[in-house]
Design a protein around this motif. Structure first.
Motif, PDB file in Angstrom:
ATOM      1  N   ARG A   1       0.825  -1.209   0.000  1.00 32.64           N
ATOM      2  CA  ARG A   1       0.000   0.000   0.000  1.00 32.64           C
ATOM      3  C   ARG A   1       0.859   1.258   0.000  1.00 32.64           C
ATOM      4  NH1 ARG A   1      -3.657  -3.170   3.293  1.00 32.64           N
ATOM      5  NH2 ARG A   1      -2.534  -2.613   5.174  1.00 32.64           N
TER       6      ARG A   1
ATOM      7  N   LYS B   1       0.869   0.574  -4.459  1.00 36.37           N
ATOM      8  CA  LYS B   1      -0.473   1.109  -4.662  1.00 36.37           C
ATOM      9  C   LYS B   1      -0.416   2.610  -4.925  1.00 36.37           C
ATOM     10  CE  LYS B   1      -5.049   0.031  -3.061  1.00 36.37           C
ATOM     11  NZ  LYS B   1      -5.850  -0.527  -1.987  1.00 36.37           N
ATOM     12  N   LYS B   2       0.509   3.311  -4.229  1.00 31.25           N
ATOM     13  CA  LYS B   2       0.657   4.747  -4.477  1.00 31.25           C
ATOM     14  C   LYS B   2       1.138   4.991  -5.896  1.00 31.25           C
ATOM     15  CE  LYS B   2       1.314   6.867   0.003  1.00 31.25           C
ATOM     16  NZ  LYS B   2       2.207   7.602   0.883  1.00 31.25           N
TER      17      LYS B   2
ATOM     18  N   THR C   1      -1.784   4.400  -8.123  1.00 28.17           N
ATOM     19  CA  THR C   1      -2.721   5.509  -7.988  1.00 28.17           C
ATOM     20  C   THR C   1      -2.179   6.737  -8.708  1.00 28.17           C
ATOM     21  OG1 THR C   1      -3.435   4.638  -5.862  1.00 28.17           O
ATOM     22  CG2 THR C   1      -3.984   6.921  -6.318  1.00 28.17           C
ATOM     23  N   SER C   2      -0.881   7.012  -8.554  1.00 29.39           N
ATOM     24  CA  SER C   2      -0.266   8.154  -9.242  1.00 29.39           C
ATOM     25  C   SER C   2      -0.342   7.971 -10.743  1.00 29.39           C
ATOM     26  CB  SER C   2       1.191   8.321  -8.810  1.00 29.39           C
ATOM     27  OG  SER C   2       1.260   8.597  -7.445  1.00 29.39           O
TER      28      SER C   2
END
Length: 162
Positions: free
Chosen positions: A123, A127-128, A131-132
């Motif tokens: 995460r 995940k970042k 997401t980015s």
């Protein structure tokens, strides 16, 4: 205040048992939310709040107590399970069996520890990044869509003049 504290503790333990049952159900995907040290640190608020700090600390203490009584060898619940076995069968399990059970319990605990902290790392970093990347792709899509709109608008205005 003691009866209220006991009632609240009972409610917390009951809710925690329900969550443990839900974690092992694959359809719930709650296993994806398991967290390790980083998640525990994120439970505490960014700004100091005396009551919230102690409530969170109490919740973590209850969670650890409930996990400790799970019937996993190497935890207290596993020892109780072996003692119950001894009471029912009137025979002590062999030392070799207990040794292998303890090793199995430790492997389960270490696997859980690695999985929970692995989820935190996933995460935190992967995940970042995903997401980015999604945000960048979305902004590029919005920009491209607005450029197409502008070009179509200009073409329509230009065709009106011709």
């Amino acid at each position: 205040s003691i009866p209220a504290g006991l009632r609240l503790t009972g409610e917390e333990i009951s809710g925690y048992w329900k969550q443990i049952k839900t974690i092992v159900v694959p359809e719930s995907k709650l296993y994806e939310e398991l967290g390790g040290f980083l998640s525990i640190g994120n439970v505490f608020p960014d700004e100091w709040d005396w009551e919230r700090f102690w409530r969170t600390t109490a919740l973590l203490s209850v969670i650890l107590a409930v996990m400790n009584i799970l019937p996993i060898p190497a935890l207290d619940g596993g020892h109780v399970l072996f003692l119950l076995w001894e009471v029912i069968t009137r025979r002590k399990p062999s030392d070799k069996f207990l040794e292998y059970a303890q090793m199995f319990g430790l492997i389960v605990l270490f696997a859980l520890l690695l999985y929970a902290n692995g989820n935190d790392i996933y995460r935190l970093f992967i995940k970042k990044l995903k997401t980015s990347a999604k945000k960048v792709a979305l902004s590029w899509h919005k920009m491209a869509s607005s450029n197409v709109y502008i070009i179509n608008t200009l073409n329509n205005k230009h065709s009106n003049f011709v």
